[in-house]
Design a protein around this motif. Structure first.
Motif, PDB file in Angstrom:
ATOM      1  N   THR A 111       0.884  -1.170  -0.069  1.00 49.56           N
ATOM      2  CA  THR A 111      -0.115  -0.102   0.062  1.00 49.56           C
ATOM      3  C   THR A 111       0.862   1.254   0.183  1.00 49.56           C
ATOM      4  OG1 THR A 111      -1.731  -1.279   1.116  1.00 49.56           O
ATOM      5  CG2 THR A 111      -1.790   1.069   1.188  1.00 49.56           C
ATOM      6  N   THR A 112       2.161   1.231   0.607  1.00 44.39           N
ATOM      7  CA  THR A 112       3.060   2.284   0.673  1.00 44.39           C
ATOM      8  C   THR A 112       4.267   2.108   0.119  1.00 44.39           C
ATOM      9  OG1 THR A 112       3.811   1.980   2.833  1.00 44.39           O
ATOM     10  CG2 THR A 112       1.297   2.898   2.708  1.00 44.39           C
ATOM     11  N   ASP A 113       5.026   2.966  -0.169  1.00 38.84           N
ATOM     12  CA  ASP A 113       6.456   2.918  -0.332  1.00 38.84           C
ATOM     13  C   ASP A 113       7.450   2.749   1.143  1.00 38.84           C
ATOM     14  OD1 ASP A 113       6.932   5.216   0.766  1.00 38.84           O
ATOM     15  OD2 ASP A 113       7.285   6.479  -1.249  1.00 38.84           O
ATOM     16  N   PRO A 114       8.548   2.282   1.007  1.00 38.13           N
ATOM     17  CA  PRO A 114       9.159   2.227   2.230  1.00 38.13           C
ATOM     18  C   PRO A 114       9.366   3.710   3.090  1.00 38.13           C
ATOM     19  CG  PRO A 114      10.563   1.568   0.252  1.00 38.13           C
ATOM     20  CD  PRO A 114       9.434   2.241  -0.141  1.00 38.13           C
ATOM     21  N   ASP A 115       8.827   4.575   2.728  1.00 39.71           N
ATOM     22  CA  ASP A 115       8.930   5.810   3.417  1.00 39.71           C
ATOM     23  C   ASP A 115       7.431   6.153   4.013  1.00 39.71           C
ATOM     24  OD1 ASP A 115      11.462   6.443   3.065  1.00 39.71           O
ATOM     25  OD2 ASP A 115      11.073   7.862   1.636  1.00 39.71           O
ATOM     26  N   GLY A 116       6.542   5.313   3.740  1.00 32.45           N
ATOM     27  CA  GLY A 116       5.082   5.340   4.294  1.00 32.45           C
ATOM     28  C   GLY A 116       4.234   5.997   3.466  1.00 32.45           C
ATOM     29  N   ALA A 117       4.741   6.665   2.319  1.00 27.12           N
ATOM     30  CA  ALA A 117       3.896   7.480   1.403  1.00 27.12           C
ATOM     31  C   ALA A 117       3.095   6.401   0.599  1.00 27.12           C
ATOM     32  CB  ALA A 117       4.616   8.220   0.393  1.00 27.12           C
ATOM     33  N   THR A 118       1.553   6.664   0.403  1.00 27.65           N
ATOM     34  CA  THR A 118       0.682   5.712  -0.188  1.00 27.65           C
ATOM     35  C   THR A 118       1.328   5.726  -1.783  1.00 27.65           C
ATOM     36  OG1 THR A 118      -1.067   7.257  -0.390  1.00 27.65           O
ATOM     37  CG2 THR A 118      -0.950   5.744   1.573  1.00 27.65           C
ATOM     38  N   TRP A 119       0.846   4.659  -2.464  1.00 27.49           N
ATOM     39  CA  TRP A 119       1.099   4.730  -3.923  1.00 27.49           C
ATOM     40  C   TRP A 119       0.124   5.465  -4.734  1.00 27.49           C
ATOM     41  CZ3 TRP A 119       5.807   3.435  -5.206  1.00 27.49           C
ATOM     42  CH2 TRP A 119       6.596   2.291  -4.471  1.00 27.49           C
ATOM     43  N   VAL A 157       0.219   9.957   3.905  1.00 24.84           N
ATOM     44  CA  VAL A 157       1.580   9.194   4.555  1.00 24.84           C
ATOM     45  C   VAL A 157       0.839   8.143   5.685  1.00 24.84           C
ATOM     46  CG1 VAL A 157       3.777   9.272   5.771  1.00 24.84           C
ATOM     47  CG2 VAL A 157       3.143  10.763   3.778  1.00 24.84           C
ATOM     48  N   VAL A 158       1.225   6.851   5.605  1.00 26.89           N
ATOM     49  CA  VAL A 158       0.626   5.971   6.910  1.00 26.89           C
ATOM     50  C   VAL A 158       2.005   6.137   7.679  1.00 26.89           C
ATOM     51  CG1 VAL A 158       0.025   3.681   7.427  1.00 26.89           C
ATOM     52  CG2 VAL A 158      -0.799   4.658   5.423  1.00 26.89           C
ATOM     53  N   ALA A 159       1.619   6.585   8.795  1.00 25.24           N
ATOM     54  CA  ALA A 159       2.661   6.655   9.933  1.00 25.24           C
ATOM     55  C   ALA A 159       2.348   5.962  11.231  1.00 25.24           C
ATOM     56  CB  ALA A 159       2.970   7.986  10.345  1.00 25.24           C
ATOM     57  N   GLU A 160       2.049   4.703  11.141  1.00 27.40           N
ATOM     58  CA  GLU A 160       1.788   3.842  12.297  1.00 27.40           C
ATOM     59  C   GLU A 160       2.028   2.360  12.052  1.00 27.40           C
ATOM     60  OE1 GLU A 160      -1.568   2.340  12.408  1.00 27.40           O
ATOM     61  OE2 GLU A 160      -1.736   2.871  10.473  1.00 27.40           O
ATOM     62  N   GLY A 161       1.612   1.410  12.798  1.00 23.04           N
ATOM     63  CA  GLY A 161       2.050   0.196  12.680  1.00 23.04           C
ATOM     64  C   GLY A 161       1.251  -0.565  11.565  1.00 23.04           C
ATOM     65  N   ILE A 206       5.544   5.327  18.583  1.00 24.63           N
ATOM     66  CA  ILE A 206       6.427   6.687  18.640  1.00 24.63           C
ATOM     67  C   ILE A 206       7.518   6.394  17.750  1.00 24.63           C
ATOM     68  CG2 ILE A 206       7.817   8.130  20.182  1.00 24.63           C
ATOM     69  CD1 ILE A 206       5.370   7.999  21.629  1.00 24.63           C
ATOM     70  N   SER A 207       8.142   5.357  17.608  1.00 22.80           N
ATOM     71  CA  SER A 207       9.143   5.184  16.562  1.00 22.80           C
ATOM     72  C   SER A 207       8.967   5.415  15.260  1.00 22.80           C
ATOM     73  CB  SER A 207       9.929   3.759  16.905  1.00 22.80           C
ATOM     74  OG  SER A 207      10.360   3.608  18.246  1.00 22.80           O
ATOM     75  N   ILE A 208       7.688   4.633  14.750  1.00 25.45           N
ATOM     76  CA  ILE A 208       7.445   4.779  13.520  1.00 25.45           C
ATOM     77  C   ILE A 208       7.040   6.150  13.054  1.00 25.45           C
ATOM     78  CG2 ILE A 208       5.317   3.863  12.051  1.00 25.45           C
ATOM     79  CD1 ILE A 208       5.253   1.384  13.623  1.00 25.45           C
ATOM     80  N   ALA A 209       6.209   6.663  13.858  1.00 24.66           N
ATOM     81  CA  ALA A 209       5.750   8.212  13.667  1.00 24.66           C
ATOM     82  C   ALA A 209       7.042   9.163  13.475  1.00 24.66           C
ATOM     83  CB  ALA A 209       5.051   8.896  14.948  1.00 24.66           C
ATOM     84  N   TYR A 210       7.877   8.974  14.276  1.00 27.43           N
ATOM     85  CA  TYR A 210       9.337   9.784  14.410  1.00 27.43           C
ATOM     86  C   TYR A 210      10.094   9.446  12.956  1.00 27.43           C
ATOM     87  CZ  TYR A 210      14.026  11.261  15.142  1.00 27.43           C
ATOM     88  OH  TYR A 210      15.104  12.158  15.100  1.00 27.43           O
ATOM     89  N   MET A 211      10.204   8.200  12.424  1.00 33.47           N
ATOM     90  CA  MET A 211      10.764   8.006  11.404  1.00 33.47           C
ATOM     91  C   MET A 211       9.985   8.432  10.116  1.00 33.47           C
ATOM     92  SD  MET A 211      11.244   4.089   9.633  1.00 33.47           S
ATOM     93  CE  MET A 211       9.648   4.041   9.233  1.00 33.47           C
ATOM     94  N   THR A 259      10.353  12.230  10.180  1.00 37.21           N
ATOM     95  CA  THR A 259      11.771  12.429   9.845  1.00 37.21           C
ATOM     96  C   THR A 259      11.781  12.740   8.070  1.00 37.21           C
ATOM     97  OG1 THR A 259      12.694  12.213  11.852  1.00 37.21           O
ATOM     98  CG2 THR A 259      14.281  12.390  10.034  1.00 37.21           C
ATOM     99  N   ARG A 260      11.533  11.461   7.753  1.00 31.93           N
ATOM    100  CA  ARG A 260      11.654  11.332   6.134  1.00 31.93           C
ATOM    101  C   ARG A 260      10.681  12.350   5.356  1.00 31.93           C
ATOM    102  NH1 ARG A 260      11.973   4.765   5.553  1.00 31.93           N
ATOM    103  NH2 ARG A 260      13.795   4.550   6.438  1.00 31.93           N
ATOM    104  N   LEU A 261       9.348  12.333   5.899  1.00 32.00           N
ATOM    105  CA  LEU A 261       8.332  13.413   5.004  1.00 32.00           C
ATOM    106  C   LEU A 261       9.037  14.774   5.411  1.00 32.00           C
ATOM    107  CD1 LEU A 261       5.803  13.718   3.894  1.00 32.00           C
ATOM    108  CD2 LEU A 261       4.822  14.075   5.999  1.00 32.00           C
ATOM    109  N   ALA A 262       9.596  15.299   6.346  1.00 34.43           N
ATOM    110  CA  ALA A 262      10.401  16.373   6.462  1.00 34.43           C
ATOM    111  C   ALA A 262      11.332  16.715   5.492  1.00 34.43           C
ATOM    112  CB  ALA A 262      10.688  16.697   7.876  1.00 34.43           C
ATOM    113  N   SER A 263      12.133  15.656   5.310  1.00 32.93           N
ATOM    114  CA  SER A 263      13.371  15.619   4.268  1.00 32.93           C
ATOM    115  C   SER A 263      12.670  16.021   3.054  1.00 32.93           C
ATOM    116  CB  SER A 263      14.027  14.493   4.512  1.00 32.93           C
ATOM    117  OG  SER A 263      15.073  14.526   3.389  1.00 32.93           O
ATOM    118  N   ARG A 264      11.853  15.050   2.706  1.00 26.75           N
ATOM    119  CA  ARG A 264      11.280  15.016   1.291  1.00 26.75           C
ATOM    120  C   ARG A 264      10.674  16.271   1.029  1.00 26.75           C
ATOM    121  NH1 ARG A 264       6.969  10.399  -0.357  1.00 26.75           N
ATOM    122  NH2 ARG A 264       8.680   9.160  -0.215  1.00 26.75           N
TER     123      ARG A 264
END
Length: 67
Positions: free
Chosen positions: A20-28, A34-38, A51-56, A59-64
């Motif tokens: 459903t999502t790419d490795p950064d959690g963004a939906t295809w 962005v899916v930011a949970e388990g 918390i770890s998933i949301a942080y990861m 961080t990736r979304l902010a970078s993008r």
């Protein structure tokens, strides 16, 4: 008391054919969603690392978005 943490229902992977999502959690299929949970885990980890998933993902979304 119990809790249920559904994981693996919106799997992340490098291929839109099997996930459903790419490795950064963004939906295809939905831009800027962005899916930011388990649920983006490939399978259950037996713990709730939200918390770890949301942080990861944040961080990736902010970078993008900063590009």
């Amino acid at each position: 008391m119990g809790a249920l943490h559904i994981m693996g229902s919106a799997r992340m992977c490098g291929s839109p054919k099997i996930s459903t999502t790419d490795p950064d959690g963004a939906t295809w299929k939905v831009t800027n969603l962005v899916v930011a949970e388990g649920s983006c885990f490939p399978t259950s980890s037996r713990v709730n690392p939200m918390i770890s998933i949301a942080y990861m993902n944040a961080t990736r979304l902010a970078s993008r978005l900063g590009r």
